[in-house]
Design an enzyme around this catalytic site. Sequence first.
Site, PDB file in Angstrom:
ATOM      1  N   ASP A  94       0.822  -1.210   0.000  1.00  0.00           N
ATOM      2  CA  ASP A  94       0.000   0.000   0.000  1.00  0.00           C
ATOM      3  C   ASP A  94       0.857   1.261   0.000  1.00  0.00           C
ATOM      4  O   ASP A  94       2.064   1.214   0.235  1.00  0.00           O
ATOM      5  CB  ASP A  94      -0.891   0.017   1.248  1.00  0.00           C
ATOM      6  CG  ASP A  94      -2.022  -0.985   1.163  1.00  0.00           C
ATOM      7  OD1 ASP A  94      -2.412  -1.344   0.040  1.00  0.00           O
ATOM      8  OD2 ASP A  94      -2.521  -1.410   2.228  1.00  0.00           O
ATOM      9  N   TYR A 153       6.740 -10.055   6.765  1.00  0.00           N
ATOM     10  CA  TYR A 153       6.521  -8.634   6.986  1.00  0.00           C
ATOM     11  C   TYR A 153       6.998  -8.251   8.382  1.00  0.00           C
ATOM     12  O   TYR A 153       6.922  -9.052   9.318  1.00  0.00           O
ATOM     13  CB  TYR A 153       5.037  -8.286   6.873  1.00  0.00           C
ATOM     14  CG  TYR A 153       4.514  -8.165   5.460  1.00  0.00           C
ATOM     15  CD1 TYR A 153       4.549  -6.942   4.802  1.00  0.00           C
ATOM     16  CD2 TYR A 153       3.958  -9.259   4.801  1.00  0.00           C
ATOM     17  CE1 TYR A 153       4.054  -6.807   3.510  1.00  0.00           C
ATOM     18  CE2 TYR A 153       3.466  -9.141   3.513  1.00  0.00           C
ATOM     19  CZ  TYR A 153       3.510  -7.908   2.865  1.00  0.00           C
ATOM     20  OH  TYR A 153       3.035  -7.787   1.591  1.00  0.00           O
TER      21      TYR A 153
END
Length: 323
Positions: A94, A153
């Site tokens: 994003d 992540y």
Amino acid sequence: MSCATPALPPSLFTNGSLSSPQNVSMTSLNNLVKVSDSGGFKWRLVIAYDGTKFAGWQYQESPPTIQSMLEKALIHITKLERKELHLVGAGRTDAGVHAWGQVAHFVTPSNYTSLDSFHAALNGLLPKDIRVREMSAAVPEFHARFSASSKIYRYQIYNDTFMDPFQRHWAFHCAYKLNASKMQEAANLFVGKHDFSAFANATREDGMPDPLKTISRFDIIQMGSLLQLEVEGSGFLYRQVRNMVALLIQIGKEALDSDIVPMILETKDRTELAKYTTLPAPPHGLCLVSIKYKEDHLNLPLDCPVTSFGRHHTITRCKLPFY
């Protein structure tokens, strides 16, 4: 696919900037390309970027994205059209999200016998907050997205009374004292195979993604005021990681107990999570660290150039005559 010879890097690099084309002979440049009558050649890139100024990975003309900047540089070097490159990224991060180990692939109609100059040209054309760390040939079976076996992540939280100004772009500031042990206890409850529908925001272009995902580990690492939340999974739904982090922050504040995790998972309902935390954790704390792949898809094709990890600059010493 036609076998037109692609353009070569316009020049080599000196001190981080483009040197004049006349420094390299056309013969040496032409030797970098090897035209084949077979189908296209696939190339794998490992990319790092600071996502602060970009509107995410996914291509769009404006505002700029990582994919659009990378394609612009590749088009300049190869002289191919965007649709011919078929650039695909492993993870569509994003806006504001960073990466150290994003992976992408693209194709060209011709082979290269050396990747160092291509790699240098690519980084020379990209803005300073995007860098290609590695460039290699890839087998036809390799796909940056579908060959992945897991992704890692990391979310960073700066947990102190005031924000370290040097961390402000890469960590979320939380002035509440967080209980890391409680957060680890709750993070462990995400491990395993679950339906993560309750932790997914509305999807973009994925249709109906499979909500069943496997989390192999979720570690809370304390480094002084910096908390690192590192999660590895088979895949993640849209904003799943940031939604999990948002809940863990509430648990770390001791506003919620860890048993809220299985209760929300069981509902498979995003509105249930919204009762306890309305927004995902901010994007700037998140980084795509690395992607693991099926081993056979990482094999190098036959007769391929050596993988490029970049090259160091060297100084040619002046040899003074002996008197």
